[in-house]
Design a protein around this motif. Structure first.
Motif, mmCIF file in Angstrom:
data_model
loop_
_atom_site.group_PDB
_atom_site.id
_atom_site.type_symbol
_atom_site.label_atom_id
_atom_site.label_comp_id
_atom_site.label_asym_id
_atom_site.label_seq_id
_atom_site.Cartn_x
_atom_site.Cartn_y
_atom_site.Cartn_z
ATOM 1 N N TYR A 1 -15.325 -4.026 -12.423
ATOM 2 C CA TYR A 1 -15.448 -2.982 -13.699
ATOM 3 C C TYR A 1 -16.428 -3.287 -14.369
ATOM 4 O O TYR A 1 -16.717 -4.403 -14.767
ATOM 5 C CB TYR A 1 -14.046 -3.018 -14.387
ATOM 6 N N ILE A 2 -17.431 -2.241 -14.447
ATOM 7 C CA ILE A 2 -18.450 -2.396 -15.501
ATOM 8 C C ILE A 2 -18.584 -1.356 -16.461
ATOM 9 O O ILE A 2 -18.206 -0.306 -16.490
ATOM 10 C CB ILE A 2 -19.931 -1.948 -14.580
ATOM 11 N N VAL A 3 -18.249 -2.161 -17.855
ATOM 12 C CA VAL A 3 -18.295 -1.163 -18.964
ATOM 13 C C VAL A 3 -19.463 -0.960 -19.697
ATOM 14 O O VAL A 3 -19.945 -1.935 -20.245
ATOM 15 C CB VAL A 3 -16.980 -1.988 -19.869
ATOM 16 N N ALA A 4 -20.039 0.223 -19.547
ATOM 17 C CA ALA A 4 -21.369 0.284 -20.323
ATOM 18 C C ALA A 4 -21.570 1.886 -20.342
ATOM 19 O O ALA A 4 -20.917 2.530 -19.492
ATOM 20 C CB ALA A 4 -22.550 -0.216 -19.136
ATOM 21 N N ASP A 5 -22.504 2.168 -21.213
ATOM 22 C CA ASP A 5 -22.822 3.588 -21.421
ATOM 23 C C ASP A 5 -23.893 4.144 -20.438
ATOM 24 O O ASP A 5 -24.740 3.030 -19.713
ATOM 25 C CB ASP A 5 -23.367 3.766 -22.869
ATOM 26 N N LEU A 6 -23.754 5.183 -19.924
ATOM 27 C CA LEU A 6 -24.550 5.857 -19.021
ATOM 28 C C LEU A 6 -25.838 6.070 -19.491
ATOM 29 O O LEU A 6 -26.306 7.285 -19.442
ATOM 30 C CB LEU A 6 -23.782 7.181 -18.274
ATOM 31 N N THR A 7 -26.743 5.009 -19.574
ATOM 32 C CA THR A 7 -28.005 5.439 -19.924
ATOM 33 C C THR A 7 -28.777 5.893 -18.775
ATOM 34 O O THR A 7 -28.213 5.681 -17.490
ATOM 35 C CB THR A 7 -28.757 4.016 -20.540
ATOM 36 N N ILE B 1 -17.524 2.604 -16.172
ATOM 37 C CA ILE B 1 -16.885 3.253 -17.067
ATOM 38 C C ILE B 1 -17.561 3.299 -18.318
ATOM 39 O O ILE B 1 -17.944 2.171 -19.097
ATOM 40 C CB ILE B 1 -15.466 2.578 -17.338
ATOM 41 N N ASN B 2 -17.999 4.594 -18.895
ATOM 42 C CA ASN B 2 -18.622 4.862 -20.100
ATOM 43 C C ASN B 2 -17.512 4.580 -21.252
ATOM 44 O O ASN B 2 -16.427 4.469 -21.328
ATOM 45 C CB ASN B 2 -18.830 6.388 -20.190
#
Length: 680
Positions: A614-620, A655-656
């Protein structure tokens, strides 16, 4: 053989707490009022008494607490008390020269007031004029000090009207620093100490306090502070009569709490805060016209007069009387209980209204802020939960929590008593007691569940705030979000199951055999790896056997979960800093190590343990580029990516932050709605 008395020894042995630093002045004022009574009788309106505050002529300032917006005052060095009472007649002079005189014992005097003068002041000067039976004026002028006792101070020439001037000079520093500083505060202290004279039939003489150009009239304070008088009442405590003067004081910052004033010898000896000692009695009450007031009671009796200490700062009465006694000893607790019972009777109407307001405050708090108490609210009311309607949320939470703990303790005791009767012939009320116990336990369990759901709502609200930018456009660092999901640099052998909030990502992460947060692979017993790289979160779960961390010894195959958290709106994902590849590398290293359980037992080799990344990051833009490079698919709402990496046998989900919060909220919506919590 006659006994001699040492004035210095008597002063040394006289008690004067620094908290009562103005008591010597107050005694001088009471003496003046009594002298006016002796001269004018019922015509006290002809009496005059003035107090002048004397301050240091030097430029030094009293730097004690002065409050915001106030100017520091010069230190008080003494007081001048002047009255037009009967003066120092020969009888009064003889009494003054006799320690422990009983000259005025019938009005509660102990003959120790002048000792208090020398306790707090270096010296006392007295000038007095009295009138003999023939109408001729005579004077007395003398000094009073520890070193020289009573000594004449010249001839009392230039006699004016009848009266006395007492000069208290050389205010000793320990008492001066502890005493009130302003004329308003000193006048109020005098008023409250002598209020009995203002409340009696006929009232008090004209009394003023002056500090430079400012003068305060104590007679005006009566109208300023007293809203109305209630009927005086009398109570009986073990055969002793106590008189209660009941007042409704005007509500202000000076009268914040209901008080009981214990009086003796026409003076207030001590005061007691009555807040919460009667259900509904907290601060302000309202009369039938909804006007606010604060209750005050002045308690007096011959019993209190007979048992007041010589320094008039307390009573020689036991606080409690333990066990049965041969005599009906009256304790302070006995008197207090009688007073509180009478207070509840005479204030029945406003107290009932205050209790209803308090009940509404509790219901509103439980409905909107603390739904965990809703299942047990009716039971808490039976525990006499009454609150001040103005109580702060945090204080109300602590109160309800304490009552809930008591309810739980009572339920445990009841359960032990009920189940202790198993195997014996049950009593007639056994079924009823068992049903009552089970009902209570059910309500408590529902309360625990409500608390758990409420905590989830709070956590999601906090996460929602963390992912937003501040006023300067900056975002929270990864460690702030990381610590919310799970404490950093620890593992499941050191933290409890409730410390983790990984349910926000996946509910299944609540069940694991081993979980590590921000620890090197080398330090994890499950990996056997020498790597010093740190995944944000790594967890193992046993297939078909989801276990809590403390139970992690069962085999076979563990699953592997890796969570990587990035700072909101961070746009530095690249080939060298690819969070997707980092997660896959962590999975590979875990599989390559000499894998052991958290307790050091070897795990059989397996080529394909399931892995979840799981990668929790904003979709830049750069993050989207890495997702596309990893051949991941966009979710239907465009707020994430997912896919399966065949070479590493790993499911990957990016996941955004908004999707993370929204998805967790949706999963818990039914619970939030049930408790009346906002779910959006």
């Amino acid at each position: 053989m006659a006994l001699t008395t040492s004035l210095a020894g008597r002063v040394r042995n006289t008690s004067l707490p620094k908290s009562h630093a103005l008591l010597p002045l107050l005694e001088a004022v009471v003496n003046g009022i009594q002298a006016i009574d002796a001269r004018f009788g019922d015509d006290v309106e002809h009496g005059r008494l003035s107090v002048r505050i004397q301050r240091s002529p030097q430029e030094e300032l009293d730097l004690g607490p002065v409050g915001p917006g106030r100017v520091a005052l010069k230190p008080i060095v003494g007081f001048l008390v002047e009255d037009n009472g009967e003066g120092f007649t020969p009888e009064n002079m003889t009494s003054f020269e006799t320690l422990d005189s009983d000259h005025k014992a019938t009005i509660g005097c102990r003959g120790v007031g002048r000792l208090l003068w020398l306790k707090a002041f270096d010296r006392v000067s007295i000038r007095s004029t009295y009138e003999d039976d023939a109408g001729a004026l005579h004077g007395q002028q003398f000094r009073f000090s520890v070193e020289r006792d009573v000594e004449p101070d010249g001839e009392a020439d230039g006699l004016g009207g009848v009266g006395t001037i007492v000069s208290l000079d050389g205010f000793k520093e320990p008492f001066q620093k502890s005493a009130l500083k302003t004329v308003d505060a000193i006048a109020r202290e005098m008023f409250e100490h002598c209020i009995w004279y203002f409340l009696r039939p006929g009232g008090a003489p004209d009394v003023t306090v002056t500090d430079g150009d400012e003068t305060v009239s104590l007679n005006n304070l009566m109208a300023e502070f007293v809203y109305s008088e209630m009927p005086a009442t009398t109570i009986d405590v073990k055969g002793e009569k106590f008189d209660m003067v009941n007042l409704c004081l005007k509500s202000s910052t000076r009268n914040p709490a209901p008080r009981l004033h214990w009086c003796a010898a026409s003076r207030v000896v001590m005061e007691e805060n009555l807040t919460s000692k009667v259900p509904g009695l907290y601060g302000k009450l309202k009369d039938e016209a909804s006007a606010e007031f604060t209750y005050a009671c002045y308690l007096s009796s011959n019993f209190l007069d007979d048992h007041v200490r010589a320094d008039r700062t307390a009573f020689d009465i036991a606080e409690h009387v333990q066990g049965a006694t041969l005599t009906e000893d009256v304790s302070l607790d006995d008197i207090r209980a009688g007073v509180l019972e009478e207070v509840e009777r005479i204030l029945a109407v406003p107290l009932s209204a205050a209790r209803e307001e308090g009940k509404a405050r509790v219901n509103d708090f439980v409905s909107n802020r603390a739904p965990r108490y809703r299942p047990v609210l009716s039971r808490l009311e039976s525990l006499d939960v009454t609150v001040d309607p103005s109580i702060k949320d945090q204080d109300l939470e602590l109160l309800l929590h304490g009552k809930l703990q008591k309810l739980e303790a009572d339920a445990i005791a009841e359960g032990q008593a009920v189940f202790a009767e198993d195997g014996s012939t049950p009593p007639e009320d056994y079924a009823e007691r068992l049903a009552r116990y089970l009902d209570t336990v059910t309500d408590i369990n529902q309360s625990d569940l409500a608390a758990y759901v409420s905590r989830r709502r709070v956590i999601l609200d906090h996460l929602d705030r963390l992912i937003r930018s501040d006023d300067q456009g900056n975002y929270s660092r990864e460690d702030a979000i990381h610590s919310l999901l799970i404490p950093m640099r620890t593992d499941s052998n050191k933290i409890g199951t409730d410390a983790s909030n990984l349910w926000i990502i996946d509910e299944r992460l609540a069940f694991h055999e081993y979980l590590a947060s921000d620890k090197t692979l080398k330090s994890m017993p499950i990996t056997g790896s020498e790597s010093t790289r740190e995944p944000d979160v790594l967890a193992t779960r046993l297939v078909d056997h989801p276990l809590l961390a403390a139970e992690g010894e069962r085999l076979p195959l563990p699953s592997i979960v890796v969570v990587e958290i990035k700072r909101p709106m961070r746009n530095d994902a690249s080939e060298d800093k690819d969070p997707i590849q980092q997660c896959l590398d962590y999975v590979k290293r875990v599989r390559e190590g000499g894998v052991r359980t958290a307790f050091g037992r070897p795990i059989p080799p397996s080529k394909e343990p399931p892995a979840f990344c799981y990668i929790v990051a904003d979709l830049t833009p750069k993050m989207v580029s890495r997702c596309e490079y990893a051949n991941l698919r966009a979710t239907h709402d465009g707020m994430g990516y997912f896919g399966f990496n065949e070479p590493n046998k790993a499911y990957i989900e990016v996941i955004n932050f908004n999707r993370l919060v929204n998805a967790a909220t949706e999963r818990n919506r039914a619970f939030f709605d049930k408790l009346g919590l906002p779910s959006s």
